[in-house]
Motif scaffolding. Structure first.
Motif, PDB file in Angstrom:
ATOM      1  N   CYS A  42       0.797  -1.236   0.000  1.00 30.03           N
ATOM      2  CA  CYS A  42       0.000   0.000   0.000  1.00 30.03           C
ATOM      3  C   CYS A  42       0.828   1.284   0.000  1.00 30.03           C
ATOM      4  CB  CYS A  42      -0.935   0.021   1.212  1.00 30.03           C
ATOM      5  SG  CYS A  42      -2.123  -1.338   1.222  1.00 30.03           S
ATOM      6  N   VAL A  43       2.100   1.192   0.418  1.00 30.76           N
ATOM      7  CA  VAL A  43       2.906   2.403   0.529  1.00 30.76           C
ATOM      8  C   VAL A  43       4.132   2.354  -0.373  1.00 30.76           C
ATOM      9  CG1 VAL A  43       4.234   3.891   2.094  1.00 30.76           C
ATOM     10  CG2 VAL A  43       2.129   2.773   2.897  1.00 30.76           C
ATOM     11  N   PHE A  44       4.993   1.342  -0.172  1.00 27.61           N
ATOM     12  CA  PHE A  44       6.256   1.309  -0.902  1.00 27.61           C
ATOM     13  C   PHE A  44       6.069   1.140  -2.403  1.00 27.61           C
ATOM     14  CE2 PHE A  44       9.812  -1.060  -2.756  1.00 27.61           C
ATOM     15  CZ  PHE A  44      10.837  -0.164  -2.519  1.00 27.61           C
ATOM     16  N   LEU A  45       5.330   0.094  -2.802  1.00 25.00           N
ATOM     17  CA  LEU A  45       5.174  -0.166  -4.230  1.00 25.00           C
ATOM     18  C   LEU A  45       4.405   0.941  -4.946  1.00 25.00           C
ATOM     19  CD1 LEU A  45       4.622  -4.035  -4.289  1.00 25.00           C
ATOM     20  CD2 LEU A  45       6.674  -2.741  -4.890  1.00 25.00           C
ATOM     21  N   PRO A  46       3.263   1.421  -4.371  1.00 27.38           N
ATOM     22  CA  PRO A  46       2.595   2.553  -5.025  1.00 27.38           C
ATOM     23  C   PRO A  46       3.484   3.789  -5.091  1.00 27.38           C
ATOM     24  CG  PRO A  46       1.087   1.488  -3.516  1.00 27.38           C
ATOM     25  CD  PRO A  46       2.442   0.883  -3.264  1.00 27.38           C
ATOM     26  N   GLY A  47       4.261   4.026  -4.021  1.00 23.40           N
ATOM     27  CA  GLY A  47       5.150   5.173  -4.021  1.00 23.40           C
ATOM     28  C   GLY A  47       6.256   5.055  -5.040  1.00 23.40           C
ATOM     29  N   LYS A  48       6.664   3.810  -5.328  1.00 19.41           N
ATOM     30  CA  LYS A  48       7.726   3.574  -6.297  1.00 19.41           C
ATOM     31  C   LYS A  48       7.219   3.677  -7.726  1.00 19.41           C
ATOM     32  CE  LYS A  48      11.470   0.306  -7.290  1.00 19.41           C
ATOM     33  NZ  LYS A  48      12.530   1.296  -7.074  1.00 19.41           N
ATOM     34  N   PHE A  49       6.031   3.171  -7.957  1.00 19.39           N
ATOM     35  CA  PHE A  49       5.508   3.103  -9.317  1.00 19.39           C
ATOM     36  C   PHE A  49       4.400   4.120  -9.605  1.00 19.39           C
ATOM     37  CE2 PHE A  49       7.215  -1.157  -8.413  1.00 19.39           C
ATOM     38  CZ  PHE A  49       8.146  -1.244  -9.436  1.00 19.39           C
ATOM     39  N   ILE A  50       3.791   4.688  -8.566  1.00 23.00           N
ATOM     40  CA  ILE A  50       2.775   5.724  -8.746  1.00 23.00           C
ATOM     41  C   ILE A  50       3.285   6.988  -8.061  1.00 23.00           C
ATOM     42  CG2 ILE A  50       0.386   6.404  -8.332  1.00 23.00           C
ATOM     43  CD1 ILE A  50      -0.334   3.461  -8.150  1.00 23.00           C
ATOM     44  N   PRO A  51       3.762   7.987  -8.829  1.00 22.91           N
ATOM     45  CA  PRO A  51       4.340   9.185  -8.213  1.00 22.91           C
ATOM     46  C   PRO A  51       3.344   9.900  -7.309  1.00 22.91           C
ATOM     47  CG  PRO A  51       4.836   9.094 -10.562  1.00 22.91           C
ATOM     48  CD  PRO A  51       3.826   8.012 -10.288  1.00 22.91           C
ATOM     49  N   GLU A  52       3.887  10.632  -6.366  1.00 18.92           N
ATOM     50  CA  GLU A  52       3.082  11.430  -5.455  1.00 18.92           C
ATOM     51  C   GLU A  52       2.225  12.433  -6.228  1.00 18.92           C
ATOM     52  OE1 GLU A  52       3.817  14.915  -2.096  1.00 18.92           O
ATOM     53  OE2 GLU A  52       5.504  13.804  -2.960  1.00 18.92           O
ATOM     54  N   ALA A  53       1.001  12.609  -5.797  1.00 25.06           N
ATOM     55  CA  ALA A  53       0.094  13.557  -6.451  1.00 25.06           C
ATOM     56  C   ALA A  53       0.220  14.934  -5.814  1.00 25.06           C
ATOM     57  CB  ALA A  53      -1.339  13.073  -6.352  1.00 25.06           C
ATOM     58  N   VAL A  54       0.146  15.973  -6.639  1.00 25.15           N
ATOM     59  CA  VAL A  54       0.114  17.345  -6.137  1.00 25.15           C
ATOM     60  C   VAL A  54      -1.127  18.025  -6.704  1.00 25.15           C
ATOM     61  CG1 VAL A  54       2.582  17.620  -5.793  1.00 25.15           C
ATOM     62  CG2 VAL A  54       1.619  18.083  -8.032  1.00 25.15           C
ATOM     63  N   PRO A  55      -1.863  18.775  -5.897  1.00 20.76           N
ATOM     64  CA  PRO A  55      -3.058  19.464  -6.409  1.00 20.76           C
ATOM     65  C   PRO A  55      -2.685  20.518  -7.434  1.00 20.76           C
ATOM     66  CG  PRO A  55      -2.533  20.194  -4.175  1.00 20.76           C
ATOM     67  CD  PRO A  55      -1.629  19.033  -4.463  1.00 20.76           C
ATOM     68  N   LEU A  56      -3.545  20.711  -8.412  1.00 22.98           N
ATOM     69  CA  LEU A  56      -3.296  21.702  -9.457  1.00 22.98           C
ATOM     70  C   LEU A  56      -3.660  23.103  -8.969  1.00 22.98           C
ATOM     71  CD1 LEU A  56      -4.694  19.821 -12.597  1.00 22.98           C
ATOM     72  CD2 LEU A  56      -2.360  19.836 -11.685  1.00 22.98           C
ATOM     73  N   GLU A  57      -2.878  24.071  -9.414  1.00 22.21           N
ATOM     74  CA  GLU A  57      -3.170  25.467  -9.112  1.00 22.21           C
ATOM     75  C   GLU A  57      -3.813  26.125 -10.331  1.00 22.21           C
ATOM     76  OE1 GLU A  57       0.429  27.302  -7.873  1.00 22.21           O
ATOM     77  OE2 GLU A  57       0.614  26.095  -6.044  1.00 22.21           O
ATOM     78  N   ALA A  58      -4.352  27.313 -10.119  1.00 24.89           N
ATOM     79  CA  ALA A  58      -5.000  28.032 -11.220  1.00 24.89           C
ATOM     80  C   ALA A  58      -3.988  28.347 -12.315  1.00 24.89           C
ATOM     81  CB  ALA A  58      -5.630  29.317 -10.706  1.00 24.89           C
ATOM     82  N   ILE A  59      -4.383  28.126 -13.562  1.00 23.27           N
ATOM     83  CA  ILE A  59      -3.547  28.454 -14.716  1.00 23.27           C
ATOM     84  C   ILE A  59      -3.772  29.922 -15.056  1.00 23.27           C
ATOM     85  CG2 ILE A  59      -3.101  27.968 -17.143  1.00 23.27           C
ATOM     86  CD1 ILE A  59      -4.331  25.150 -16.568  1.00 23.27           C
ATOM     87  N   SER A  60      -2.691  30.682 -15.149  1.00 22.49           N
ATOM     88  CA  SER A  60      -2.815  32.105 -15.444  1.00 22.49           C
ATOM     89  C   SER A  60      -3.170  32.320 -16.907  1.00 22.49           C
ATOM     90  CB  SER A  60      -1.501  32.814 -15.112  1.00 22.49           C
ATOM     91  OG  SER A  60      -1.593  34.192 -15.400  1.00 22.49           O
ATOM     92  N   VAL A 235       6.013  13.294 -12.189  1.00 21.64           N
ATOM     93  CA  VAL A 235       6.363  13.536 -10.783  1.00 21.64           C
ATOM     94  C   VAL A 235       6.002  14.979 -10.443  1.00 21.64           C
ATOM     95  CG1 VAL A 235       8.191  11.797 -10.820  1.00 21.64           C
ATOM     96  CG2 VAL A 235       8.728  14.173 -11.391  1.00 21.64           C
ATOM     97  N   PRO A 236       5.954  15.321  -9.150  1.00 21.72           N
ATOM     98  CA  PRO A 236       5.472  16.652  -8.759  1.00 21.72           C
ATOM     99  C   PRO A 236       6.153  17.822  -9.453  1.00 21.72           C
ATOM    100  CG  PRO A 236       5.542  15.235  -6.839  1.00 21.72           C
ATOM    101  CD  PRO A 236       6.122  14.448  -7.971  1.00 21.72           C
TER     102      PRO A 236
END
Length: 395
Positions: A42-60, A235-236
């Motif tokens: 649940c942590v190591f493998l997803p973290g290795k193969f599924i990059p951390e998600a970052v919320p999107l900010e407003a596009i100027s 990746v982020p």
């Protein structure tokens, strides 16, 4: 029963049992193994193969270039290998009557600059649709003798997808702090990224009014879409870079000249955008989706756009935009640098400069190089010359 087979009674063997301490040890080990397995899955493998998600900010919607072009001496221009000097005198003589007042305002032109906090550069280099072709991108920069400390590079959207090395292109742009505007393919990737990570859809920020506009999500299947597959791998830092690209970038003064020369003393305000602009709207009133996808206006009023150049009553947006700019009697004209339309390839008009030349189709990757020169008219008076030149490499 056979006499050779002995009878076995319960009392003939000892009952096996664990001590209390052994039971505690085994239970503890089981819990540790289960927790480790759960962490691995649940942590190591997803973290290795599924990059951390970052919320999107407003596009100027609109942003400023943030640098200014320093006027270069003729010696420096020659050292950089810029321009064709054969056209300079003709360009100056041609505009002599219109710009004679500028001769006495040369000092003002050089001193009335933005604050020193705005860095000066020698060249502005705008590059058309790279589409993940890292090797060709490097060849073009090498041909330009790109100097990160003296040049400002601006990529005109669609720098990722389609080609083989989107992530390498992204990493280079990030590492070298290269400027960008957003293309339709970057927006598609952000949309898939938001869907995959269950985030808010990409949305736009109006710098003038402070309002936000959300973009509807697509409900179509996308598991096999190359842009979705790329979005899953971002990746982020890569997501943040794409997210910071504005829809429109204001450039300040750019050359205003005929196609037979590379510039002269005349200038107008310039902007960069991926696909195009509506001629009838101010910059902050533009629709971002139109700016990312248009190829044509729809007649007879040309106040609607389409990405299909074969639609009924469709006319190239750049053709109408140039016509509308030429009709203006004021100095409030605008020159637009754009990509997106590889079908029309290099399309250099007075007020529109299209530089998507189909690298992904094996054609060319094109840069438009802008610089300012310290020049003289035939009377020996100094003035600033606004110059530009297109440079290509074969893909």
């Amino acid at each position: 029963m056979s006499e050779s087979t002995p009878l076995i009674y319960k009392d003939d063997y000892e009952e096996f049992s664990l001590s209390k301490r052994a039971k505690i040890i085994l239970s503890t080990a089981g819990v540790i193994v289960a927790a480790a397995t759960l962490w691995l899955l649940c942590v190591f493998l997803p973290g290795k193969f599924i990059p951390e998600a970052v919320p999107l900010e407003a596009i100027s919607k609109v942003s400023e270039l943030g640098v200014r072009l320093e006027p270069l001496t003729r010696t420096r221009v020659e050292e950089l290998g810029l321009g064709d000097w054969s056209g300079v005198a003709g360009a100056i003589d041609q505009d002599e009557s219109e710009d004679s007042e500028d001769d006495d305002n040369y000092a003002e032109q050089l001193t009335s600059r933005p604050s020193k906090e705005v860095p000066g550069v020698e060249r502005l280099i705008m590059i058309g649709d790279i589409h993940g072709h890292y090797s060709e991108f490097m060849k073009l920069l090498k041909k330009l003798h790109y100097n990160p400390s003296k040049d400002h590079v601006l990529v005109l959207g669609d720098f990722i997808t389609k080609g083989p090395d989107s992530k390498k292109v992204l990493d280079f742009l990030i590492e070298n702090d290269i400027d960008c505007i957003m293309g339709n393919h970057e927006l598609y990737v952000l949309r898939y990224y938001a869907q995959y990570h269950s985030l808010r859809a990409p949305f736009f920020h109006d710098n003038e009014t402070g309002t936000f506009t959300s973009m509807a999500m697509s409900n179509s299947g996308f598991n096999d879409d190359p842009e979705f597959l790329l979005a899953k791998r971002l990746v982020p830092d890569q997501v943040k870079y794409i997210n910071k690209c504005s829809i429109i970038k204001t450039l300040g003064k750019v050359p205003l000249h005929k196609t037979k020369n590379e510039g002269g003393p005349r200038s107008t305000e310039g902007v960069a955008v991926h696909a195009g602009l509506r001629w009838d709207l101010e910059l902050n009133d533009q629709d971002p989706i139109e700016n990312l996808e248009m190829r044509s206006y729809i007649g007879p009023f040309y106040n609607k756009t389409t990405d299909d150049p074969f639609e009924d009553n469709a006319v190239s947006w750049s053709k109408i935009f140039n016509m509308k700019q030429k009709e203006k009697e004021s100095e409030d004209t605008l020159a637009v640098y754009y990509g997106h339309d590889a079908r029309r390839s290099l399309s250099l008009k007075k007020f529109t400069k299209g530089i998507d030349t189909g690298c992904d189709k094996g054609e060319y990757l094109t840069a438009m190089v802008l610089w300012n020169e310290i020049g003289e008219n035939k009377k020996g008076k100094k003035r600033v010359l606004y110059k530009e030149q297109s440079v290509q490499i074969k893909c």
